[in-house]
Scaffold this motif. Structure first.
Motif, PDB file in Angstrom:
ATOM      1  N   ALA A   1      -5.833   4.581   1.106  1.00 17.77           N
ATOM      2  CA  ALA A   1      -5.777   4.458  -0.187  1.00 17.77           C
ATOM      3  C   ALA A   1      -6.454   5.075  -0.649  1.00 17.77           C
ATOM      4  O   ALA A   1      -6.764   6.355  -1.190  1.00 17.77           O
ATOM      5  CB  ALA A   1      -6.722   3.744  -0.824  1.00 17.77           C
TER       6      ALA A   1
ATOM      7  N   VAL B   1      -3.802  -0.866   5.867  1.00 17.08           N
ATOM      8  CA  VAL B   1      -5.150  -0.310   4.868  1.00 17.08           C
ATOM      9  C   VAL B   1      -6.032   0.273   5.876  1.00 17.08           C
ATOM     10  O   VAL B   1      -5.919   1.782   4.619  1.00 17.08           O
ATOM     11  CB  VAL B   1      -4.890  -1.559   5.240  1.00 17.08           C
TER      12      VAL B   1
ATOM     13  N   THR C   1       0.761  -1.468  -0.308  1.00 16.11           N
ATOM     14  CA  THR C   1      -0.066  -0.349  -0.179  1.00 16.11           C
ATOM     15  C   THR C   1       0.555   1.258  -0.048  1.00 16.11           C
ATOM     16  O   THR C   1       1.866   1.058   0.135  1.00 16.11           O
ATOM     17  CB  THR C   1      -1.091   0.191   1.711  1.00 16.11           C
TER      18      THR C   1
END
Length: 348
Positions: free
Chosen positions: A132, A124, A99
């Motif tokens: 994100a 995450v 990520t």
């Protein structure tokens, strides 16, 4: 700690800061083998974690002195965006970025370590912060800044649920944070040191030959600037930064903040259990070679006067046995700067 080579300092400067001027030098680094990459990246990680450990100790021990508190986790983060040019692919491979934001390391005994997080876990979600959704660009540290600010804004006394990827597999842990001053601590290049209001940056040059207790002197000084809101107060005064900081009316305000930061740093170090003699030991070594003669900045007092000021303040601090000490200078935090630096500096 092994000495920091000039090649390592160049890489630290090139691949870990967030402006295009920092990233461009990577294009001119010689091609290296994977073994070379690993050694350099681990050198960067080790240096970053050394500074982070000093900062963590100061931030936790002095939580009562700070009016901006964050949930202290003990995670040191980095982002793939920080690595540019020829080193980006190598960094992604070495650190296993799955990520955009990953754990560079966890500090011993910290809530993150106790929860089971490890270096190279890719984040995450941290509490309500979805990684994100954080924006960033290659060659910039915007996403790192956003991650730190968002995590710092989480409730201070509530558990933090973390979702991450470890070697491609999802993990879930619960961090039970402790109260810490709102500042992050990270490495920059050479012998530079700076405070941004929410971050402390200390150059890799200090890691070569200076023991941790003397590096803590540099960290505590920059940390004191953040606690005393010096950047905000200088901006409110309309001062000029950069080359103009050492001229005209700017000088008195910058010198006032420098002396105030020196004074507060004595108590930050005392509260964290660092030997106060490290302050004078550092300046007697650093001052003649880096802060004297033509190298002296007009915006900073003479290093000999700073030593005398430290000695006087240490004598006061050593009469106080209670910890943490909450010194009177914190009362200056909400006042406009008046430029009076001479009355608080002890001359040598």
């Amino acid at each position: 700690m092994k000495p920091v080579s000039s090649a390592f300092r160049h890489l630290a400067h090139a691949c870990r800061r967030g402006s295009p001027a920092i990233v461009l030098p990577l294009l001119f680094l010689p091609l290296s083998t994977r073994a070379d990459d690993a050694a350099l990246f681990e050198g960067v990680r080790g240096a970053d974690m050394r500074i982070a450990a000093i900062g963590w100790r100061l931030a936790v021990a002095n939580a009562r002195l700070c009016d901006r508190i964050e949930p202290g986790t003990g995670m040191q983060l980095h982002v793939l965006d920080q690595y540019g040019g020829a080193q980006r692919e190598a960094a992604a491979r070495h650190f296993g970025f799955a990520t955009p934001v990953a754990v560079e390391g966890v500090l011993p005994g910290s809530p993150a370590e106790q929860a089971g997080l490890r270096a190279d876990d890719s984040l995450v979600r941290v509490g309500a912060v979805e990684i994100a959704k954080l924006s960033g660009k290659a060659g910039k540290a915007d996403r790192l800044d956003a991650a730190h600010l968002a995590i710092a804004a989480l409730p201070v006394d509530a558990p933090i649920e973390v979702e991450a990827l470890r070697a491609g597999r999802p993990i879930h842990v619960t961090i039970r944070p402790i109260r810490a001053c709102n500042s992050r601590f990270e490495m920059t290049d050479d012998f530079n040191a700076a405070s941004t209001g929410t971050a402390v940056q200390v150059g890799a040059g200090f890691l070569e030959g200076y023991p941790d207790e003397q590096i803590a002197v540099v960290v505590a000084h920059e940390f004191a600037h953040n606690i005393l809101r010096h950047r905000d107060r200088l901006i409110a005064r309309g001062v000029d930064y950069g080359l103009l900081s050492g001229f005209g009316a700017n000088v008195k305000y910058f010198r006032q903040t420098e002396v105030q930061a020196d004074l507060l740093s004595v108590y930050l170090l005392a509260n964290a259990g660092y030997p106060l003699g490290a302050t004078t030991a550092f300046w007697k070594r650093f001052g003649p070679s880096k802060a004297g003669g033509i190298l002296r900045s007009r915006s900073h007092p003479a290093w000999r006067d700073r030593v005398a000021t430290f000695e006087a303040e240490i004598a006061k601090a050593e009469t106080i046995s209670a910890r943490p000490v909450v010194p009177p200078i914190l009362g200056e935090r909400d006042k406009p700067l008046d430029g009076d630096w001479q009355s608080i500096l002890v001359r040598n």
